[in-house]
Write a protein that holds these residues in place. Structure first.
Motif, PDB file in Angstrom:
ATOM      1  N   CYS A   4      59.417  52.557  25.037  1.00 41.96           N
ATOM      2  CA  CYS A   4      58.962  54.012  24.427  1.00 41.96           C
ATOM      3  C   CYS A   4      57.775  54.397  25.383  1.00 41.96           C
ATOM      4  CB  CYS A   4      58.710  53.885  22.983  1.00 41.96           C
ATOM      5  SG  CYS A   4      58.369  55.220  22.348  1.00 41.96           S
ATOM      6  N   CYS A   7      54.950  54.609  22.238  1.00 41.96           N
ATOM      7  CA  CYS A   7      54.233  53.604  21.642  1.00 41.96           C
ATOM      8  C   CYS A   7      54.241  52.256  22.356  1.00 41.96           C
ATOM      9  CB  CYS A   7      54.712  53.140  20.205  1.00 41.96           C
ATOM     10  SG  CYS A   7      56.581  52.490  20.059  1.00 41.96           S
ATOM     11  N   LYS A   9      56.924  50.272  22.723  1.00 42.94           N
ATOM     12  CA  LYS A   9      57.867  49.345  22.173  1.00 42.94           C
ATOM     13  C   LYS A   9      59.005  49.215  22.965  1.00 42.94           C
ATOM     14  CE  LYS A   9      60.135  50.326  18.265  1.00 42.94           C
ATOM     15  NZ  LYS A   9      60.427  50.450  16.698  1.00 42.94           N
ATOM     16  N   ALA A  16      68.478  53.161  18.829  1.00 43.52           N
ATOM     17  CA  ALA A  16      67.741  54.251  18.605  1.00 43.52           C
ATOM     18  C   ALA A  16      68.524  55.655  18.207  1.00 43.52           C
ATOM     19  CB  ALA A  16      66.721  54.591  19.703  1.00 43.52           C
ATOM     20  N   GLU A  19      70.231  55.299  14.817  1.00 39.49           N
ATOM     21  CA  GLU A  19      69.201  55.472  13.514  1.00 39.49           C
ATOM     22  C   GLU A  19      68.649  57.085  13.634  1.00 39.49           C
ATOM     23  OE1 GLU A  19      64.921  53.536  12.215  1.00 39.49           O
ATOM     24  OE2 GLU A  19      66.078  52.479  13.831  1.00 39.49           O
ATOM     25  N   TYR A  20      68.341  57.576  14.831  1.00 40.22           N
ATOM     26  CA  TYR A  20      67.804  58.933  14.630  1.00 40.22           C
ATOM     27  C   TYR A  20      68.919  59.763  14.088  1.00 40.22           C
ATOM     28  CZ  TYR A  20      65.735  63.293  16.211  1.00 40.22           C
ATOM     29  OH  TYR A  20      65.200  64.471  16.456  1.00 40.22           O
ATOM     30  N   GLU A  23      69.300  59.481  10.475  1.00 46.44           N
ATOM     31  CA  GLU A  23      68.334  60.082   9.671  1.00 46.44           C
ATOM     32  C   GLU A  23      68.520  61.697   9.550  1.00 46.44           C
ATOM     33  OE1 GLU A  23      64.563  60.215   7.636  1.00 46.44           O
ATOM     34  OE2 GLU A  23      65.624  58.304   8.388  1.00 46.44           O
ATOM     35  N   CYS A  39      61.587  55.694  21.209  1.00 50.85           N
ATOM     36  CA  CYS A  39      62.260  54.839  20.411  1.00 50.85           C
ATOM     37  C   CYS A  39      62.445  55.643  18.961  1.00 50.85           C
ATOM     38  CB  CYS A  39      61.281  53.432  19.923  1.00 50.85           C
ATOM     39  SG  CYS A  39      59.646  54.046  18.872  1.00 50.85           S
ATOM     40  N   ASP A  41      61.625  55.179  15.979  1.00 54.60           N
ATOM     41  CA  ASP A  41      60.527  55.272  14.965  1.00 54.60           C
ATOM     42  C   ASP A  41      59.625  56.557  15.517  1.00 54.60           C
ATOM     43  OD1 ASP A  41      61.236  53.234  13.445  1.00 54.60           O
ATOM     44  OD2 ASP A  41      59.998  51.868  14.530  1.00 54.60           O
ATOM     45  N   CYS A  42      59.266  56.650  16.947  1.00 50.12           N
ATOM     46  CA  CYS A  42      58.440  57.600  17.310  1.00 50.12           C
ATOM     47  C   CYS A  42      59.178  58.920  17.086  1.00 50.12           C
ATOM     48  CB  CYS A  42      57.963  57.285  18.709  1.00 50.12           C
ATOM     49  SG  CYS A  42      56.855  56.127  18.662  1.00 50.12           S
ATOM     50  N   ALA A  45      59.549  60.154  13.564  1.00 47.15           N
ATOM     51  CA  ALA A  45      58.419  60.649  12.978  1.00 47.15           C
ATOM     52  C   ALA A  45      57.784  62.094  13.723  1.00 47.15           C
ATOM     53  CB  ALA A  45      57.120  59.554  13.324  1.00 47.15           C
TER      54      ALA A  45
END
Length: 75
Positions: A4, A7, A9, A16, A19-20, A23, A39, A41-42, A45
């Motif tokens: 990423c 971050c 990671k 990814a 998951e994205y 979401e 990633c 998570d980023c 967010a």
């Protein structure tokens, strides 16, 4: 495994993407927005933040019901 750019990671791009896209119900496409560099998570967010900022702008313009707490938080 990709790394990423936000971050640092290590992450699996296909995980990814799944998951994205899960979401956001497929309304916003991971590949179009982040091109395998961020990633899940980023990316999630970042997108949630952008949506909330846009919603606050719409409230300020009278295009959506005004919520003072939301506007103060996001603008």
């Amino acid at each position: 495994m990709a790394k990423c750019c936000r971050c640092g990671k290590r992450f699996n791009v296909s995980d990814a993407r799944e998951e994205y896209n899960a979401e956001f119900g497929g309304d916003i496409d991971y590949d179009d927005e982040y091109g395998h560099e961020v990633c899940a998570d980023c990316a999630i967010a970042d997108t949630e933040s952008n949506i909330n900022i846009g919603k606050a702008i719409d409230m300020m313009n009278g295009d959506e019901d005004y919520d003072d707490d939301h506007v103060k938080r996001w603008l």
